[in-house]
Design a protein around this motif. Structure first.
Motif, short mmCIF file in Angstrom:
data_model
loop_
_atom_site.label_atom_id
_atom_site.label_comp_id
_atom_site.label_asym_id
_atom_site.label_seq_id
_atom_site.Cartn_x
_atom_site.Cartn_y
_atom_site.Cartn_z
N UNK A 263 0.84 -1.19 0.00
CA UNK A 263 0.00 0.00 0.00
C UNK A 263 0.87 1.24 0.00
N UNK A 264 0.24 2.39 -0.23
CA UNK A 264 0.95 3.66 -0.16
C UNK A 264 1.30 4.29 -1.49
N UNK A 265 1.01 3.61 -2.58
CA UNK A 265 1.32 4.16 -3.89
C UNK A 265 0.40 5.31 -4.24
N UNK A 266 0.68 5.92 -5.38
CA UNK A 266 -0.15 7.03 -5.83
C UNK A 266 0.50 7.80 -6.95
N UNK A 267 -0.09 8.94 -7.26
CA UNK A 267 0.43 9.83 -8.29
C UNK A 267 1.20 10.97 -7.61
N UNK B 95 6.07 -18.83 -3.09
CA UNK B 95 5.27 -18.89 -4.31
C UNK B 95 4.04 -18.02 -4.22
N UNK B 96 4.18 -16.85 -3.58
CA UNK B 96 3.03 -15.99 -3.36
C UNK B 96 3.43 -14.55 -3.57
N UNK B 97 2.63 -13.82 -4.35
CA UNK B 97 2.83 -12.39 -4.58
C UNK B 97 1.55 -11.64 -4.26
N UNK B 98 1.71 -10.41 -3.79
CA UNK B 98 0.56 -9.57 -3.56
C UNK B 98 0.12 -8.88 -4.84
N UNK B 99 -0.83 -7.98 -4.70
CA UNK B 99 -1.36 -7.25 -5.86
C UNK B 99 -0.44 -6.10 -6.27
N UNK B 100 0.42 -5.69 -5.39
CA UNK B 100 1.29 -4.57 -5.69
C UNK B 100 0.59 -3.24 -5.46
N UNK B 101 1.38 -2.17 -5.50
CA UNK B 101 0.83 -0.82 -5.37
C UNK B 101 1.43 0.04 -6.49
N UNK B 102 0.56 0.77 -7.16
CA UNK B 102 0.99 1.55 -8.33
C UNK B 102 1.61 2.87 -7.89
N UNK B 103 2.78 3.15 -8.42
CA UNK B 103 3.45 4.44 -8.23
C UNK B 103 3.57 5.09 -9.60
N UNK B 104 3.05 6.28 -9.72
CA UNK B 104 3.13 7.03 -10.97
C UNK B 104 3.77 8.38 -10.70
N UNK B 105 4.86 8.64 -11.39
CA UNK B 105 5.58 9.91 -11.23
C UNK B 105 5.42 10.71 -12.51
#
Length: 119
Positions: free
Chosen positions: A7-11, A107-117
């Motif tokens: 969590x914590x991603x964003x634009x 063998x497990x990954x989360x959904x990730x969080x998108x970071x856009x700069x």
């Protein structure tokens, strides 16, 4: 089932900052090194940073060295990535995972969080 929740991603504008969090569960967090990875559109997933079990040992990709800081709180089963002076090339989905000499030991990954700069 082992889980990673990023969590914590964003634009954010170039030069800005973000702090990512990774909440881990269903394994003994304090006994595993942890890593942040990122994957930009059309590119392979790449390693960003690694932190040892106690937090004293840290390593960074050359592209983020001096700008990103990895940390962890073993009492909260949580890892962080403080990202400063962000650049457009940092745009990616950011993922976390454990590391035990091999990547993705569960063998497990989360959904990730998108970071856009972008401006």
């Amino acid at each position: 089932q082992v889980q990673f929740v990023e969590s914590g991603g964003g634009l954010v504008q170039p030069g800005g900052s973000l702090r990512l969090s990774c909440a881990a569960s269903e394994f003994t967090f304090s006994t595993y090194a942890m890593r942040w990875y990122r994957q930009a559109p059309g590119k392979e997933r790449e390693l960003v940073a690694t932190i040892g079990t106690s937090g004293r040992t840290r390593a960074y990709a050359d592209s983020v060295k001096g700008r990103f800081t990895i940390s962890r709180d073993n009492a909260k089963n949580t890892m962080y990535l403080q990202m400063n002076n962000l650049k457009p090339d940092d745009t990616a989905v950011y993922y976390c995972n454990a590391y035990s000499g091999v990547s993705d030991p569960f063998g497990s990954w989360g959904q990730g969080t998108q970071v856009t700069v972008s401006s």
